[in-house]
Design an enzyme around this catalytic site. Structure first.
Site, mmCIF file in Angstrom:
data_model
loop_
_atom_site.group_PDB
_atom_site.id
_atom_site.type_symbol
_atom_site.label_atom_id
_atom_site.label_comp_id
_atom_site.label_asym_id
_atom_site.label_seq_id
_atom_site.Cartn_x
_atom_site.Cartn_y
_atom_site.Cartn_z
ATOM 1 N N VAL A 86 0.837 -1.199 0.000
ATOM 2 C CA VAL A 86 0.000 0.000 0.000
ATOM 3 C C VAL A 86 0.876 1.254 0.000
ATOM 4 O O VAL A 86 0.399 2.358 0.196
ATOM 5 C CB VAL A 86 -0.939 -0.004 1.234
ATOM 6 C CG1 VAL A 86 -1.955 -1.133 1.131
ATOM 7 C CG2 VAL A 86 -0.152 -0.135 2.554
ATOM 8 N N HIS A 102 -4.624 -4.207 -2.181
ATOM 9 C CA HIS A 102 -5.005 -3.782 -0.835
ATOM 10 C C HIS A 102 -5.106 -2.269 -0.690
ATOM 11 O O HIS A 102 -5.053 -1.753 0.421
ATOM 12 C CB HIS A 102 -4.012 -4.365 0.187
ATOM 13 C CG HIS A 102 -4.070 -5.867 0.265
ATOM 14 N ND1 HIS A 102 -3.073 -6.637 0.809
ATOM 15 C CD2 HIS A 102 -5.031 -6.732 -0.149
ATOM 16 C CE1 HIS A 102 -3.412 -7.924 0.718
ATOM 17 N NE2 HIS A 102 -4.581 -8.001 0.138
ATOM 18 N N CYS A 113 -20.080 8.824 2.558
ATOM 19 C CA CYS A 113 -20.564 8.776 1.166
ATOM 20 C C CYS A 113 -19.684 7.907 0.268
ATOM 21 O O CYS A 113 -20.019 7.686 -0.895
ATOM 22 C CB CYS A 113 -20.676 10.189 0.597
ATOM 23 S SG CYS A 113 -19.093 11.009 0.325
ATOM 24 N N CYS A 131 -14.363 14.028 5.301
ATOM 25 C CA CYS A 131 -14.713 14.111 3.879
ATOM 26 C C CYS A 131 -14.953 15.569 3.466
ATOM 27 O O CYS A 131 -15.681 16.286 4.148
ATOM 28 C CB CYS A 131 -15.978 13.281 3.635
ATOM 29 S SG CYS A 131 -16.636 13.432 1.973
ATOM 30 N N CYS A 134 -19.061 15.633 2.604
ATOM 31 C CA CYS A 134 -20.150 15.441 3.581
ATOM 32 C C CYS A 134 -19.658 15.537 5.027
ATOM 33 O O CYS A 134 -20.445 15.357 5.948
ATOM 34 C CB CYS A 134 -20.853 14.109 3.327
ATOM 35 S SG CYS A 134 -19.903 12.685 3.897
ATOM 36 N N THR A 172 6.487 -12.061 -0.356
ATOM 37 C CA THR A 172 5.217 -12.203 0.365
ATOM 38 C C THR A 172 5.233 -13.480 1.180
ATOM 39 O O THR A 172 5.738 -14.509 0.726
ATOM 40 C CB THR A 172 3.991 -12.153 -0.576
ATOM 41 O OG1 THR A 172 2.814 -12.459 0.190
ATOM 42 C CG2 THR A 172 4.087 -13.126 -1.734
ATOM 43 N N PRO A 198 13.759 -14.540 1.096
ATOM 44 C CA PRO A 198 14.851 -15.117 1.902
ATOM 45 C C PRO A 198 14.379 -16.266 2.786
ATOM 46 O O PRO A 198 15.199 -17.064 3.237
ATOM 47 C CB PRO A 198 15.345 -13.944 2.760
ATOM 48 C CG PRO A 198 14.328 -12.870 2.650
ATOM 49 C CD PRO A 198 13.472 -13.139 1.456
HETATM 50 P P1 NAD Z 1 4.456 -10.100 5.378
HETATM 51 O O1 NAD Z 1 4.928 -9.047 6.306
HETATM 52 O O2 NAD Z 1 3.477 -11.111 5.854
HETATM 53 O O3 NAD Z 1 5.711 -10.931 4.834
HETATM 54 C C1 NAD Z 1 6.844 -10.332 4.327
HETATM 55 C C2 NAD Z 1 7.636 -11.371 3.537
HETATM 56 O O4 NAD Z 1 8.757 -10.713 2.965
HETATM 57 C C3 NAD Z 1 8.183 -12.532 4.380
HETATM 58 O O5 NAD Z 1 7.895 -13.759 3.732
HETATM 59 C C4 NAD Z 1 9.690 -12.267 4.401
HETATM 60 O O6 NAD Z 1 10.464 -13.471 4.430
HETATM 61 C C5 NAD Z 1 9.892 -11.529 3.102
HETATM 62 N N1 NAD Z 1 11.063 -10.637 3.057
HETATM 63 C C6 NAD Z 1 11.666 -9.961 4.065
HETATM 64 N N2 NAD Z 1 12.690 -9.247 3.587
HETATM 65 C C7 NAD Z 1 12.736 -9.446 2.252
HETATM 66 C C8 NAD Z 1 13.579 -8.978 1.195
HETATM 67 N N3 NAD Z 1 14.588 -8.123 1.416
HETATM 68 N N4 NAD Z 1 13.326 -9.401 -0.067
HETATM 69 C C9 NAD Z 1 12.308 -10.268 -0.319
HETATM 70 N N5 NAD Z 1 11.490 -10.739 0.636
HETATM 71 C C10 NAD Z 1 11.700 -10.339 1.906
HETATM 72 O O7 NAD Z 1 3.945 -9.340 4.092
HETATM 73 P P2 NAD Z 1 2.802 -9.698 3.020
HETATM 74 O O8 NAD Z 1 2.904 -11.112 2.581
HETATM 75 O O9 NAD Z 1 2.893 -8.629 1.992
HETATM 76 O O10 NAD Z 1 1.408 -9.565 3.800
HETATM 77 C C11 NAD Z 1 1.173 -8.606 4.766
HETATM 78 C C12 NAD Z 1 0.055 -7.620 4.471
HETATM 79 O O11 NAD Z 1 0.484 -6.413 5.030
HETATM 80 C C13 NAD Z 1 -0.213 -7.321 3.032
HETATM 81 O O12 NAD Z 1 -1.564 -7.367 2.873
HETATM 82 C C14 NAD Z 1 0.269 -5.888 2.802
HETATM 83 O O13 NAD Z 1 -0.761 -5.120 2.212
HETATM 84 C C15 NAD Z 1 0.479 -5.313 4.152
HETATM 85 N N6 NAD Z 1 1.767 -4.585 4.307
HETATM 86 C C16 NAD Z 1 2.176 -3.720 3.344
HETATM 87 C C17 NAD Z 1 3.388 -3.052 3.475
HETATM 88 C C18 NAD Z 1 3.829 -2.113 2.383
HETATM 89 O O14 NAD Z 1 3.006 -1.559 1.680
HETATM 90 N N7 NAD Z 1 5.143 -1.918 2.192
HETATM 91 C C19 NAD Z 1 4.174 -3.240 4.603
HETATM 92 C C20 NAD Z 1 3.720 -4.127 5.586
HETATM 93 C C21 NAD Z 1 2.516 -4.804 5.409
HETATM 94 ZN ZN ZN Z 2 -18.404 11.948 2.301
#
Ligand code: NAD
Ligand code: ZN
Length: 239
Positions: A86, A102, A113, A131, A134, A172, A198
């Site tokens: 995000v 997300h 609204c 907002c 509204c 992820t 990793p």
């Molecule tokens: P997660 O926090 O569950 O997992 C992070 C993953 O990244 C782990 O598997 C970890 O081993 C791996 N990782 C760590 N360092 C890394 C690197 N240098 N290179 C590659 N991989 C690495 O994250 P997720 O699976 O994205 O799910 C969490 C939820 O949280 C998502 O829905 C997301 O929207 C949100 N989120 C977003 C952010 C962002 O926008 N940057 C940050 C935190 C969480």
């Molecule tokens: Zn509104």
């Protein structure tokens, strides 16, 4: 070619992941704050958490992985980037047609609204955002853990996954559904799955190739392996 990214893709930019050791905020687990339930029980606290995240991300720059993915979008004819992030760092690196599963930290949504608008101010003023139309309370336009994805956005992601020849899954934990199901949809439709992470994930055993290491280094070597011939696995051609 379809790429699915998660929080690990932004880790090397300095954005904490949720499940890493630095994922806590003021002793709260993000999963307890990033919910609609938490928002309505204490909007002030949830907005403080999001203000902290916005301020943190505003100081971060896209890393090499974000830039390589923006480059692949320009060079691979049929390319789709789906992100769970995000933070807006893919767009900051130049990606243009990203599916943000997300939502975004940089968009607010009216709880009355439903109107959405961009707001890049950091920090946000101390009073809770409302907002402009509204005056109802505004919320971050992100999908919380107890909420469903927007159907049209999920449908676009499922359709891309189902037609992928190669799917790269980067940074992820593959625990958050329905995003975690997208690689399996691709796999069932015949795609070659490549994971960059990793640490092992529930997806690792389903992958055709697993690159254990940080996103920047692993993606660079993956792209370099094919770039001299101009052809990526699955018959994808670099232009
Ligand atoms: P997660 O926090 O569950 O997992 C992070 C993953 O990244 C782990 O598997 C970890 O081993 C791996 N990782 C760590 N360092 C890394 C690197 N240098 N290179 C590659 N991989 C690495 O994250 P997720 O699976 O994205 O799910 C969490 C939820 O949280 C998502 O829905 C997301 O929207 C949100 N989120 C977003 C952010 C962002 O926008 N940057 C940050 C935190 C969480
Ligand atoms: Zn509104």
């Amino acid at each position: 070619m379809v790429v699915l990214t998660g929080a690990g893709t932004s880790a090397e930019s300095g954005v904490p992941t949720f499940r890493g050791s630095d994922g806590l905020w003021r002793n709260h687990r993000p999963e307890d704050l990033a919910t609609e339930r938490a928002f309505w029980s204490d909007p002030q606290l949830v907005w403080q958490f999001y203000t902290w995240r916005r301020d943190l991300v505003a100081k971060c720059l896209p890393n090499l992985a974000h830039r390589l993915l923006a480059d692949l979008e320009r060079r691979v004819g049929d390319f789709c980037l789906i992100t769970q992030n995000v933070d807006g760092l893919h767009q900051a690196a130049g990606s243009q047609r990203t599916i943000e599963l997300h939502g975004s930290l940089w968009t607010l949504r009216c709880t009355g609204c439903g109107q959405r608008w961009e707001d890049r101010r950091t920090p946000l003023p101390d009073s809770l955002p409302v907002c402009p139309t509204c005056s109802a309370l505004a919320r971050p336009d992100v999908v919380w853990f107890d909420e469903a994805l927007q159907p049209s956005i999920l449908a676009a992601a499922v359709s891309a996954a189902g037609s992928a020849r190669t799917m790269l899954v980067i940074g992820t934990s593959a625990l958050v559904m329905p995003a975690a199901g997208l690689p399996l949809i691709a796999k069932r439709a015949g795609a070659r799955l490549v994971e960059i992470n990793p640490a092992p994930t529930p997806l690792s055993d389903h992958c055709d190739e697993v690159l254990r290491g940080p996103a920047t280094e692993m993606l660079k070597s993956w792209v370099e392996r094919f770039a001299p011939w101009g052809a990526l696995p699955g018959g994808l051609v670099l232009t």
